[in-house]
Motif scaffolding. Structure first.
Motif, mmCIF file in Angstrom:
data_model
loop_
_atom_site.group_PDB
_atom_site.id
_atom_site.type_symbol
_atom_site.label_atom_id
_atom_site.label_comp_id
_atom_site.label_asym_id
_atom_site.label_seq_id
_atom_site.Cartn_x
_atom_site.Cartn_y
_atom_site.Cartn_z
ATOM 1 N N VAL A 282 6.933 -13.419 -15.933
ATOM 2 C CA VAL A 282 6.264 -14.694 -15.707
ATOM 3 C C VAL A 282 6.612 -15.150 -14.298
ATOM 4 C CG1 VAL A 282 5.993 -17.074 -16.497
ATOM 5 C CG2 VAL A 282 6.382 -15.237 -18.155
ATOM 6 N N SER A 283 5.728 -14.865 -13.352
ATOM 7 C CA SER A 283 6.030 -15.181 -11.962
ATOM 8 C C SER A 283 4.802 -15.049 -11.085
ATOM 9 C CB SER A 283 7.110 -14.227 -11.421
ATOM 10 O OG SER A 283 7.375 -14.479 -10.060
ATOM 11 N N PRO A 284 4.632 -15.952 -10.109
ATOM 12 C CA PRO A 284 3.613 -15.733 -9.081
ATOM 13 C C PRO A 284 4.049 -14.606 -8.161
ATOM 14 C CG PRO A 284 4.885 -17.696 -8.572
ATOM 15 C CD PRO A 284 5.336 -17.231 -9.918
ATOM 16 N N LEU A 285 3.172 -13.647 -7.895
ATOM 17 C CA LEU A 285 3.520 -12.496 -7.048
ATOM 18 C C LEU A 285 3.261 -12.843 -5.586
ATOM 19 C CD1 LEU A 285 2.174 -9.450 -9.101
ATOM 20 C CD2 LEU A 285 4.441 -10.493 -9.134
ATOM 21 N N SER A 286 4.117 -13.697 -5.022
ATOM 22 C CA SER A 286 3.928 -14.117 -3.635
ATOM 23 C C SER A 286 4.430 -13.080 -2.642
ATOM 24 C CB SER A 286 4.632 -15.456 -3.392
ATOM 25 O OG SER A 286 6.005 -15.381 -3.726
ATOM 26 N N GLY A 287 5.248 -12.130 -3.099
ATOM 27 C CA GLY A 287 5.743 -11.062 -2.234
ATOM 28 C C GLY A 287 5.874 -9.766 -3.007
ATOM 29 N N MET A 288 5.550 -8.629 -2.360
ATOM 30 C CA MET A 288 5.547 -7.347 -3.062
ATOM 31 C C MET A 288 5.647 -6.218 -2.042
ATOM 32 S SD MET A 288 2.802 -6.225 -6.011
ATOM 33 C CE MET A 288 1.345 -6.205 -4.964
ATOM 34 N N VAL A 289 6.560 -5.266 -2.274
ATOM 35 C CA VAL A 289 6.720 -4.103 -1.401
ATOM 36 C C VAL A 289 6.857 -2.857 -2.261
ATOM 37 C CG1 VAL A 289 8.316 -2.898 0.151
ATOM 38 C CG2 VAL A 289 7.697 -5.262 0.623
ATOM 39 N N TRP A 290 6.042 -1.840 -1.971
ATOM 40 C CA TRP A 290 6.138 -0.529 -2.607
ATOM 41 C C TRP A 290 6.813 0.396 -1.608
ATOM 42 C CZ3 TRP A 290 1.127 2.716 -3.876
ATOM 43 C CH2 TRP A 290 1.500 3.938 -4.459
ATOM 44 N N TYR A 291 8.059 0.781 -1.905
ATOM 45 C CA TYR A 291 8.804 1.644 -0.992
ATOM 46 C C TYR A 291 9.340 2.845 -1.765
ATOM 47 C CZ TYR A 291 12.127 3.213 2.539
ATOM 48 O OH TYR A 291 12.821 3.981 3.472
ATOM 49 N N GLN A 292 8.941 4.051 -1.298
ATOM 50 C CA GLN A 292 9.263 5.284 -2.010
ATOM 51 C C GLN A 292 8.779 5.149 -3.450
ATOM 52 O OE1 GLN A 292 13.418 6.083 -1.092
ATOM 53 N NE2 GLN A 292 12.949 6.458 1.058
ATOM 54 N N ARG B 3 19.381 6.727 -4.423
ATOM 55 C CA ARG B 3 19.028 5.309 -4.546
ATOM 56 C C ARG B 3 17.660 5.053 -3.907
ATOM 57 N NH1 ARG B 3 22.051 1.347 -5.574
ATOM 58 N NH2 ARG B 3 21.241 0.101 -3.818
ATOM 59 N N SER B 4 16.733 5.948 -4.132
ATOM 60 C CA SER B 4 15.428 5.850 -3.482
ATOM 61 C C SER B 4 14.758 4.527 -3.800
ATOM 62 C CB SER B 4 14.533 7.009 -3.917
ATOM 63 O OG SER B 4 14.311 6.977 -5.310
ATOM 64 N N GLY B 5 14.228 3.888 -2.746
ATOM 65 C CA GLY B 5 13.463 2.670 -2.903
ATOM 66 C C GLY B 5 14.261 1.407 -3.097
ATOM 67 N N LEU B 6 15.583 1.485 -3.053
ATOM 68 C CA LEU B 6 16.432 0.318 -3.304
ATOM 69 C C LEU B 6 17.047 -0.195 -2.008
ATOM 70 C CD1 LEU B 6 18.268 1.629 -6.506
ATOM 71 C CD2 LEU B 6 16.338 0.020 -6.414
ATOM 72 N N LEU B 7 17.522 -1.417 -2.044
ATOM 73 C CA LEU B 7 18.216 -1.987 -0.900
ATOM 74 C C LEU B 7 19.573 -1.322 -0.720
ATOM 75 C CD1 LEU B 7 17.540 -5.816 -1.438
ATOM 76 C CD2 LEU B 7 16.260 -4.221 -0.007
ATOM 77 N N ALA B 8 20.031 -1.233 0.525
ATOM 78 C CA ALA B 8 21.377 -0.745 0.787
ATOM 79 C C ALA B 8 22.373 -1.786 0.276
ATOM 80 C CB ALA B 8 21.572 -0.502 2.271
ATOM 81 N N THR C 182 0.829 -1.212 0.000
ATOM 82 C CA THR C 182 0.000 0.000 0.000
ATOM 83 C C THR C 182 0.856 1.252 0.000
ATOM 84 O OG1 THR C 182 -0.102 0.372 2.396
ATOM 85 C CG2 THR C 182 -1.608 -1.282 1.494
ATOM 86 N N SER C 183 0.180 2.404 -0.149
ATOM 87 C CA SER C 183 0.892 3.676 -0.021
ATOM 88 C C SER C 183 1.361 3.904 1.409
ATOM 89 C CB SER C 183 0.005 4.838 -0.482
ATOM 90 O OG SER C 183 -1.239 4.848 0.201
ATOM 91 N N GLY C 184 0.871 3.084 2.366
ATOM 92 C CA GLY C 184 1.419 3.107 3.712
ATOM 93 C C GLY C 184 2.833 2.583 3.755
ATOM 94 N N ASP C 185 3.196 1.699 2.823
ATOM 95 C CA ASP C 185 4.585 1.283 2.645
ATOM 96 C C ASP C 185 5.370 2.359 1.907
ATOM 97 O OD1 ASP C 185 4.351 -1.173 3.887
ATOM 98 O OD2 ASP C 185 4.091 -2.307 2.029
ATOM 99 N N ALA C 186 4.743 2.958 0.910
ATOM 100 C CA ALA C 186 5.456 3.882 0.029
ATOM 101 C C ALA C 186 5.929 5.132 0.741
ATOM 102 C CB ALA C 186 4.557 4.256 -1.149
ATOM 103 N N ASP C 187 5.103 5.712 1.614
ATOM 104 C CA ASP C 187 5.453 6.969 2.268
ATOM 105 C C ASP C 187 4.972 6.935 3.708
ATOM 106 O OD1 ASP C 187 6.346 9.496 2.731
ATOM 107 O OD2 ASP C 187 5.046 10.493 1.284
#
Length: 443
Positions: A210-220, A327-332, A137-142
């Motif tokens: 081509v993939s099952p979306l078993s995990g998803m994170v919206w960050y920034q 590097r917004s939204g990316l892993l360190a 959700t946008s609760g993850d994003a911001d």
């Protein structure tokens, strides 16, 4: 990302939370009436055991790869200027039904204890042939819970039936798409579809992810999604400011006569990068992910899928997210562009289809054992594990529904800090409930 009017929105958010707290939906009417209690698992069946991130069991480096900028620019020059989330929401004309309008069969997928306080269902015709996946959700994003002026929910779906491999002879089998849900009005949710894709041929075309979306994170401004077993890319990365419009209504994907198609979706997101697993046999992979805003910096937590008969523990990892504005939204990442976990755990809980970490608690959604059953929601730490019990037989199978094409296929967990709600989906049901109600049920 900061927005004007934040304080005014937060006042509205507090009012909304107060309203929701006093108006829980009567969503358990579709299930057997129950009296619930909680139990401490004396043998710590699912208790977390810390393991070193430098050990063979805990080490899982992810190598970052970027899609070359010229590829993305070439695709944009041919498809048209990219648009953002607002454009997709402006086209959100497909309604989600409120719980009262959902069938008893659909509502069977909802948790029994604790009960959802908000629930909606997708139209059967619009999702026929598609399997539900992860939610973010946008609760993850911001941190203010909004993207611009909007509250938004992203619901992932994969082409194909239940269980087993998503591969198949048909070119559309396993395609992944996301419903962009306009959640500004909690009584009137509407959505529009966007297909997930991967640029090919130097950006002259794209293929479907081509993939099952078993995990998803919206960050920034980034969307990170898990990928299928057998693919060395553990996560694909999408840029929410690089959404392209499809120009041809067709079941095809990519360049077609007269323009660009996205298997019937109006929009397509081309990947901008990926995180690759190390080589070698037996390398674990993240099957479910979520965001933890209670750490500093914010972090991504991930869990693998381990079958019940595998006779080995399930591993969980925590990765810090980058604090670099470039590097917004990316892993360190460290030297060599690798993201390394800073925490790793093992748990005796198998078949984990959703993971959420908040403060000291880890919440794990274990899949049900039958297609028409319910899963189990655990809260675990290093030394204890708790699960709700429900019904006269005090079963722990109290969480969301089974694994057939209607009642299951998901279980991901996403915490919306601004509202205090946990969002998930099961079958065609998208639902939320306060994290405090989960904690109360767990004791």
């Amino acid at each position: 990302m900061k927005h004007r009017g934040r304080h005014r929105r937060r006042r509205r958010g507090r009012a909304l939370r107060a309203t929701l707290a006093g108006t829980a939906l009567a969503l358990t009417a579709a299930a057997t009436a129950i009296s619930a209690s909680q139990a401490t698992v004396a043998d710590a069946d699912g208790a977390l055991q810390p393991i070193g991130v430098s050990t063979a069991a805990g080490r899982l480096p992810l190598a970052e790869h970027r899609v070359p900028e010229p590829w993305l620019d070439r695709l944009a020059s041919q498809m048209g200027r990219p648009v953002g989330v607002d454009a997709v929401l402006d086209d959100a004309d497909r309604p989600l039904r409120n719980a009262a309008g959902c069938s008893t069969t659909e509502k069977h997928a909802l948790p029994v204890e604790p009960a959802a306080t908000r629930a909606y269902c997708f139209d059967a015709a619009d999702t026929r042939g598609w399997r539900p996946g992860a939610v973010t959700t946008s609760g993850d994003a911001d941190d203010d819970g909004r993207w611009g002026e909007h509250r938004v929910i992203l619901s992932g779906w994969t082409r194909g039936g239940g269980g087993g491999s998503m591969d198949g002879p048909a070119p559309e089998r396993g395609l992944a798409k996301v419903a962009f849900v306009d959640a500004d009005d909690s009584a009137r949710l509407r959505y529009s579809w966007a297909l997930l894709a991967v640029p090919v041929d130097g950006g002259r075309d794209y293929r479907g992810l081509v993939s099952p979306l078993s995990g998803m994170v919206w960050y920034q401004d980034k969307l990170l999604v898990t990928t299928r077993e057998g693919d060395r890319d553990a996560l694909y990365v999408y840029d929410m400011d690089r959404i392209q419009r499809a120009t041809v209504e067709s079941d095809a994907v990519g360049r077609v006569r007269g323009g660009w198609a996205a298997h019937g979706s109006r929009y397509v997101l081309p990947a901008v990068g990926s995180y690759t697993l190390p080589g070698g046999a037996g390398v674990p992979r993240p099957a479910t992910v979520s965001l933890d805003r209670s750490t500093s910096p914010d972090s991504l937590v991930a869990g693998e899928w381990v079958p019940a008969d595998a006779d080995r523990p399930t591993r969980l990892w925590r990765y810090p997210l980058s604090a670099d504005p470039a590097r917004s939204g990316l892993l360190a990442t460290g030297s060599g562009g690798r993201a390394n976990p800073v925490e790793a755990y093992e748990t005796g809980t198998a078949e984990v289809r959703g993971v959420l970490a908040h403060r000291s608690g880890w919440y794990l959604d274990r899949a049900p054992g039958t297609s028409d059953g319910h899963g189990t929601l655990w809260r675990q730490d290093a030394g204890s594990a708790r699960a709700t019990e429900c019904g006269s037989d005090e079963t722990r199978h109290c969480w969301s529904g089974g694994s057939d094409s209607l009642s299951g296929g998901s279980g991901s967990l996403s915490y919306w800090k601004e509202t205090g709600e946990v969002w998930s989906q099961s079958g065609r049901m998208l639902f939320a409930l306060p994290l405090t109600s989960i904690d109360r049920a767990l004791g």
